[in-house]
Design a protein around this motif. Sequence first.
Motif, PDB file in Angstrom:
ATOM      1  N   UNK A  13     -18.445 -22.067  15.330  1.00 21.91           N
ATOM      2  CA  UNK A  13     -17.880 -20.881  14.717  1.00 21.91           C
ATOM      3  C   UNK A  13     -18.063 -19.530  15.666  1.00 21.91           C
ATOM      4  N   UNK A  14     -17.167 -18.684  15.911  1.00 22.57           N
ATOM      5  CA  UNK A  14     -17.486 -17.518  16.617  1.00 22.57           C
ATOM      6  C   UNK A  14     -16.526 -16.311  15.991  1.00 22.57           C
ATOM      7  N   UNK A  15     -17.309 -15.226  15.560  1.00 22.36           N
ATOM      8  CA  UNK A  15     -16.560 -14.008  15.089  1.00 22.36           C
ATOM      9  C   UNK A  15     -16.181 -13.253  16.246  1.00 22.36           C
ATOM     10  N   UNK A  16     -14.743 -13.082  16.202  1.00 26.31           N
ATOM     11  CA  UNK A  16     -14.169 -12.449  17.243  1.00 26.31           C
ATOM     12  C   UNK A  16     -14.066 -10.783  16.932  1.00 26.31           C
ATOM     13  N   UNK A  17     -13.563 -10.605  15.882  1.00 31.02           N
ATOM     14  CA  UNK A  17     -13.483  -9.089  15.262  1.00 31.02           C
ATOM     15  C   UNK A  17     -14.699  -9.192  13.843  1.00 31.02           C
ATOM     16  N   UNK A  18     -15.277  -8.265  13.882  1.00 29.32           N
ATOM     17  CA  UNK A  18     -16.411  -8.085  12.741  1.00 29.32           C
ATOM     18  C   UNK A  18     -15.854  -8.514  11.259  1.00 29.32           C
ATOM     19  N   UNK A  19     -16.478  -9.247  10.739  1.00 27.03           N
ATOM     20  CA  UNK A  19     -16.054  -9.770   9.346  1.00 27.03           C
ATOM     21  C   UNK A  19     -16.704  -8.547   8.406  1.00 27.03           C
ATOM     22  N   UNK A  20     -15.825  -8.108   7.576  1.00 29.29           N
ATOM     23  CA  UNK A  20     -16.111  -6.815   6.845  1.00 29.29           C
ATOM     24  C   UNK A  20     -16.497  -7.397   5.387  1.00 29.29           C
ATOM     25  N   UNK A  21     -17.457  -7.124   4.629  1.00 27.20           N
ATOM     26  CA  UNK A  21     -17.977  -7.745   3.403  1.00 27.20           C
ATOM     27  C   UNK A  21     -18.238  -6.392   2.609  1.00 27.20           C
ATOM     28  N   UNK A  22     -17.672  -6.295   1.506  1.00 31.09           N
ATOM     29  CA  UNK A  22     -17.828  -4.861   0.815  1.00 31.09           C
ATOM     30  C   UNK A  22     -18.333  -5.168  -0.745  1.00 31.09           C
ATOM     31  N   UNK A  23     -19.155  -4.385  -1.103  1.00 30.87           N
ATOM     32  CA  UNK A  23     -20.124  -4.593  -2.437  1.00 30.87           C
ATOM     33  C   UNK A  23     -19.051  -4.513  -3.432  1.00 30.87           C
ATOM     34  N   UNK A  24     -18.070  -3.708  -3.354  1.00 28.76           N
ATOM     35  CA  UNK A  24     -16.929  -3.558  -4.559  1.00 28.76           C
ATOM     36  C   UNK A  24     -16.271  -4.866  -4.677  1.00 28.76           C
ATOM     37  N   UNK A  25     -15.890  -5.493  -3.442  1.00 30.57           N
ATOM     38  CA  UNK A  25     -15.245  -6.848  -3.770  1.00 30.57           C
ATOM     39  C   UNK A  25     -16.045  -7.956  -4.276  1.00 30.57           C
ATOM     40  N   UNK A  26     -17.381  -7.933  -3.697  1.00 28.74           N
ATOM     41  CA  UNK A  26     -18.320  -9.021  -4.397  1.00 28.74           C
ATOM     42  C   UNK A  26     -18.575  -8.928  -5.820  1.00 28.74           C
ATOM     43  N   UNK A  27     -18.524  -7.504  -6.162  1.00 28.99           N
ATOM     44  CA  UNK A  27     -18.775  -7.218  -7.741  1.00 28.99           C
ATOM     45  C   UNK A  27     -17.657  -7.767  -8.503  1.00 28.99           C
TER      46      UNK A  27
END
Length: 275
Positions: A214-228
């Motif tokens: 698996x290769x990330x092409x465009x950076x994966x964005x993980x946000x704390x407000x989503x995780x919450x």
Amino acid sequence: MKTIQSYLASVALATLVLLNFACSDDPNPIAGEPDLSLVEDEFVINSSFEDLDFLLLDVIQTSGLGLRTTQTTELCEGSSIDHDTATKTIIVDFGAGCTSSNGVTRKGKIILNYTGTNFLFPGASVTTTFQGYEVNGIKIEGTRSLTNAGIDLINSKVSLKVKITDGKITWPDNTFVTYTTDQTRLVSLASSGYEASVTGTASGTSRDNKSYTATIIDALIVKEDCVNTGVYVPSSGTMTYSYGTTTVGVDYGGGTCDKVIKITYPGGSKEITLD
């Protein structure tokens, strides 16, 4: 592009009640659609490790090692944190199992061994191992290292090198995947929470013993407000999965906190909602 709220997320990996998911039914499947179960397994892995990161960021801060500007650790009743400064070891023990207020059930132990006195110092590292550790019935094994590769004090950003070796995730039916990663997480810290930009690669074998990368092409964005809100799926970014002669692309969308992704494969594409 998201037209329809699990990681990773990768990486990118789990539910805080997302570890068990299913694809949305497609009444008109495209002929020649490849087996996408391997890609689906990867979402579980990513969610598992996103859940772990969310927890460890809090544990590191609560233990006085620095990293984030807010403390939101919410261990369930019966769990504990034991910090031995002499050996630089932190043990997070969930015992026989307990459920947090947001519905995540954890059991077993997470063991952290760290260097330095503050994780904000470049070169500081935290190595994580597990003893009987499970999240919502998914068992996690292996060794995961986080190393501070540099800090931008002006913009409140920390670059973390992430490596997972001998990773293994086992489902309640005893099927499992193996997993290794070599990734970089650029974490932006703020009083309102963190945002992680993830790049790099992963590889392993699926539950039906298929080898993949698996290769990330465009950076994966993980946000704390989503995780919450229980969404561990990256809000944006793209990556590819290669196994056998098949290459599959995954688009996480344009920034919305949802569980919808678009998968593109030779001959067609489909949207999947992770439950």
